[in-house]
Design a protein around this motif. Sequence first.
Motif, mmCIF file in Angstrom:
data_model
loop_
_atom_site.group_PDB
_atom_site.id
_atom_site.type_symbol
_atom_site.label_atom_id
_atom_site.label_comp_id
_atom_site.label_asym_id
_atom_site.label_seq_id
_atom_site.Cartn_x
_atom_site.Cartn_y
_atom_site.Cartn_z
ATOM 1 N N MET A 15 -4.145 -9.947 -7.524
ATOM 2 C CA MET A 15 -4.028 -9.444 -8.908
ATOM 3 C C MET A 15 -2.887 -7.868 -8.590
ATOM 4 N N VAL A 16 -4.304 -7.521 -8.510
ATOM 5 C CA VAL A 16 -3.448 -6.104 -7.681
ATOM 6 C C VAL A 16 -2.804 -6.002 -6.398
ATOM 7 N N GLU A 17 -3.673 -6.468 -5.224
ATOM 8 C CA GLU A 17 -2.707 -6.263 -3.732
ATOM 9 C C GLU A 17 -1.325 -6.511 -4.094
ATOM 10 N N TYR A 18 -1.076 -8.362 -4.903
ATOM 11 C CA TYR A 18 0.422 -7.831 -4.790
ATOM 12 C C TYR A 18 1.073 -7.133 -5.781
ATOM 13 N N PHE A 19 1.123 -6.724 -6.367
ATOM 14 C CA PHE A 19 1.735 -5.716 -7.103
ATOM 15 C C PHE A 19 1.959 -4.498 -6.228
ATOM 16 N N GLY A 20 0.595 -3.816 -5.663
ATOM 17 C CA GLY A 20 0.580 -2.873 -4.760
ATOM 18 C C GLY A 20 1.582 -2.427 -3.732
ATOM 19 N N GLU A 21 1.375 -3.705 -3.290
ATOM 20 C CA GLU A 21 2.138 -4.049 -2.159
ATOM 21 C C GLU A 21 3.637 -3.438 -1.971
ATOM 22 N N LYS A 22 4.310 -3.967 -3.211
ATOM 23 C CA LYS A 22 5.985 -3.644 -4.071
ATOM 24 C C LYS A 22 6.244 -2.689 -4.183
ATOM 25 N N LEU A 23 4.742 -1.757 -4.465
ATOM 26 C CA LEU A 23 5.627 -0.573 -4.859
ATOM 27 C C LEU A 23 5.196 0.846 -4.241
ATOM 28 N N ALA A 24 5.423 1.847 -4.503
ATOM 29 C CA ALA A 24 5.186 2.563 -3.775
ATOM 30 C C ALA A 24 3.970 3.249 -3.578
ATOM 31 N N GLY A 25 3.909 4.506 -3.003
ATOM 32 C CA GLY A 25 2.530 5.019 -3.391
ATOM 33 C C GLY A 25 1.261 4.233 -2.832
ATOM 34 N N MET A 81 7.245 -20.290 -20.693
ATOM 35 C CA MET A 81 6.920 -19.503 -19.404
ATOM 36 C C MET A 81 6.422 -18.109 -19.800
ATOM 37 N N LYS A 82 5.023 -17.716 -19.515
ATOM 38 C CA LYS A 82 4.676 -16.698 -19.014
ATOM 39 C C LYS A 82 5.085 -15.943 -18.169
ATOM 40 N N GLY A 83 6.009 -14.981 -17.870
ATOM 41 C CA GLY A 83 5.414 -13.978 -16.975
ATOM 42 C C GLY A 83 4.058 -13.425 -16.814
ATOM 43 N N MET A 84 3.744 -13.120 -15.555
ATOM 44 C CA MET A 84 2.484 -12.612 -15.263
ATOM 45 C C MET A 84 2.133 -11.115 -14.616
ATOM 46 N N LEU A 85 1.846 -9.605 -15.317
ATOM 47 C CA LEU A 85 1.649 -8.594 -14.145
ATOM 48 C C LEU A 85 0.421 -8.316 -14.330
ATOM 49 N N THR A 86 0.175 -7.313 -14.078
ATOM 50 C CA THR A 86 -1.499 -6.711 -13.742
ATOM 51 C C THR A 86 -1.221 -5.281 -14.492
ATOM 52 N N GLY A 87 -1.670 -4.527 -15.852
ATOM 53 C CA GLY A 87 -1.984 -3.755 -16.606
ATOM 54 C C GLY A 87 -2.036 -2.399 -14.937
ATOM 55 N N PRO A 88 -1.245 -1.298 -16.361
ATOM 56 C CA PRO A 88 -1.685 0.094 -15.807
ATOM 57 C C PRO A 88 -3.141 0.265 -15.503
ATOM 58 N N VAL A 89 -4.026 -0.256 -15.839
ATOM 59 C CA VAL A 89 -5.467 0.699 -16.134
ATOM 60 C C VAL A 89 -6.009 0.142 -15.004
ATOM 61 N N THR A 90 -5.794 -1.766 -15.006
ATOM 62 C CA THR A 90 -6.839 -2.559 -13.447
ATOM 63 C C THR A 90 -6.009 -1.996 -12.717
ATOM 64 N N MET A 91 -4.895 -1.832 -12.792
ATOM 65 C CA MET A 91 -3.996 -1.318 -10.921
ATOM 66 C C MET A 91 -4.931 0.213 -10.808
ATOM 67 N N LEU A 92 -5.271 0.608 -11.365
ATOM 68 C CA LEU A 92 -5.884 1.765 -11.204
ATOM 69 C C LEU A 92 -7.302 1.688 -10.743
ATOM 70 N N ASN A 93 -7.973 0.733 -11.511
ATOM 71 C CA ASN A 93 -9.663 0.730 -11.527
ATOM 72 C C ASN A 93 -9.843 -0.224 -10.103
ATOM 73 N N TRP A 94 -9.228 -1.640 -10.171
ATOM 74 C CA TRP A 94 -8.813 -2.902 -9.482
ATOM 75 C C TRP A 94 -8.633 -1.638 -7.244
ATOM 76 N N SER A 95 -8.135 -0.726 -7.380
ATOM 77 C CA SER A 95 -8.093 0.003 -6.501
ATOM 78 C C SER A 95 -9.043 1.114 -6.199
ATOM 79 N N PHE A 96 -8.897 1.456 -4.678
ATOM 80 C CA PHE A 96 -9.780 2.938 -4.490
ATOM 81 C C PHE A 96 -8.639 3.783 -5.014
ATOM 82 N N VAL A 97 -8.716 5.291 -5.175
ATOM 83 C CA VAL A 97 -7.797 5.727 -5.635
ATOM 84 C C VAL A 97 -7.853 7.576 -5.176
#
Length: 765
Positions: free
Chosen positions: A495-505, A553-569
């Motif tokens: 749920m983090v990797e999927y979005f990270g692959e599509k974002l710059a940075g 139908m719910k659209g599904m995203l991972t939130g910004p704090v989880t994107m942070l805390n579940w990454s190596f930052v």
Amino acid sequence: MTAISSTIGYPYIGENREWKRALEAFWAGKTEEDELLKVTKEIRLSRIQKQKDAGIDLIPVGDFTLYDRMLDTAVMFGMIPKRYNWNGEHVSLSTYFSMARGNKETVACEMTKWFDTNYHYIVPEYEGHNLQLTANKPLQDYREAKEELDVKGKPVLIGPYTFIKLSKGYEHTDIPAFILQLLPLYEKVLLELQEEGVEWVQLEEPVLSTSISKEEMKIVEQIYAQLRKAVPELKIFLQTYFDSVDWYEETVSLPVDGIGLDFVHGLDKNVENLKTHGFPSDKILGAGVIDGRNIWRSNLQEKVNLLNDINGNLKTDAIWIQPSCSLQHVPVTLASEQKLDTTIKAALAFADEKLVEVSTLMKAINGGVETITDAIEKSVRACENLAQLPARNRTDVLDAVQSIANSDAKRTSAFTERRLKQEEAFNLPILPTTTIGSFPQTPEVRATRTKWRKKEITDKQYSDFIHEEIKQWVAIQEEIGLDVFVHGEFERTDMVEYFGEKLAGYVFTEKAWVVSYGSRCVKPPVIYGDIAFVEPMTVDESVYAQSLTDKPMKGMLTGPVTMLNWSFVRDDIPLKDVTYQIALALRKEIEALEAAGIHMIQVDEPALREGLPLKKEEWNEYLDWAVNAFRISTATVKDTTQIHTHMCYCDFNHFIDAISALDADVISIETSRSHGELVHAFNTFHYDKGIGLGVYDIHSPRVPEVNEMVEIIEKGLEVLDVKQFWINPDCGLKTRKHEETIAALKNMFTATKQVREQLGALSQN
């Protein structure tokens, strides 16, 4: 000054996750117990050998586990809940894994986050029954390392007060009785280690890095005074980590022979305490100067300077150089990474590389800085090259963060107004049923994704396959009768990797796995640069799924704090700024979903709680920017667009007000493993928004009975208004099997229907 190299703990999953595969093959009935124990012994010994080869002087033994070390400690002391029908003798693997995962008849023990990490531990349950030593695991592991590898290791245990504080089932007034039961067992373990000729034992007390009271510190002092009397010859090393020690003077005065302090995450305060109060001359300091929780290479010149600063305030003639905490929180080896950009790879250090850093710093202290000149130059150059990358210096992103105003984090209307508009727009029944997001990722789903990544199938073939999976599960949801659907997230690995692959940075690794819970390993993405939106990430699948049904139908995203805390930052700018970068990128995705006709959007924040600082006085600052980041992501949608969020296992009772401040229209949270205890929070806090209290545990293969879920729903209705109550599982269902998922959801819907009928009957009377 003499330096000794030491580690606190080392990853136990194996370079290629051999541990995970061995466990899951055993659970699936594909291998026998003997094979599991054979494979895990090989892994256990290989990791000790690796540390020996790296030149580590004091190697931990007893830090290997088949599931979780808190669970190991509970089982070692016979702290096994009565519902598992243990006979009081040998603890079988069946009982052990039932406590961890549940079984067809019995629910698992509760699971929650290990301090402020993404690791989950099994919560021990004290029921007041007589405890006993079932096996001396540290002694067994010590003997094994000595006999097999000629390594006289450093046995490690979770310290008694940390174990007590992280257990459940007792009131504060029961702590003395709990200690009286537990302490003799710790004494027996330590005494047997002393009799074996063990020199050092490591007792881990990370709870000392939290905001404990003076009364609690007195209990710690009493515990260690008693242990000292029991084992006068055994050298006890008290290990803290994850932050500085609040009760510093009391801690360094404890009757132990050495104390480990975190000089990474608790750097400033621990150094200040060292300079203000000194350090006892009769104790050894374990200087945790290498970051055990992040993957960035150390600037060795800075570390040498830090160690010199520390040494200047010591009266003792020896120091242990070590990581700040166990290395289980970082991947095993950088050697497995073949595709990373050379500049980025040169700036990274996984567990094996951190062992080298520890040994290198030891050489510098013992032989002089000139002995590691080349190593220092390489580390400094690697850090400088990383800092100069254009991706770390995007003025458009930096300016956008600096331009954020208070109004950017506010919805157009208050929740009370939005609620009326949403009720009219969606026309849902009372107790609306839904799921959290993901559906089972079968071997076929994973294999097809692998083929696509290897370019063995075309983009269209892969998209067609994903659409077929979505179509199948939309039909299943229709058949079950759920009220709000999800598309199933079959296109997503993590749920983090999927979005990270599509974002710059972001940048991604091949085999940089770490344990999240049980055998569940995750491969956190790496935030190395400034985060920016590139193009829509979820619109295609959500729009296709919505076209198949008239249900929302719910659209599904991972939130910004989880994107942070579940990454190596990245560690060169404040976490707040990184999170705001992510929030602004996700805002664009949410706006794209809304424009495409998706009017329920779930922005998951399961990691909001784990980022909470260990010090209570720092909570408000963190929650202010964490909550603000979520609101920045979601604030621009219309009143009729319903924002959902989800949170996983953690103690919510202490920050329920922050959850409310997210201003999400609906939140779903776990309650099944905690047996509905969370509902007590609502006795004292008036929560006015929509809320789904998870009614069954998705981490267990067991299909819960209808009556169990009815009971949880009824408990929730004791403190929540029926109009705000949603029904859902605890978490996403990607790890569950097809059949058990359908069976559990059918039972969930049946339970909901029963309660609806009961409420209808009551309203007619």
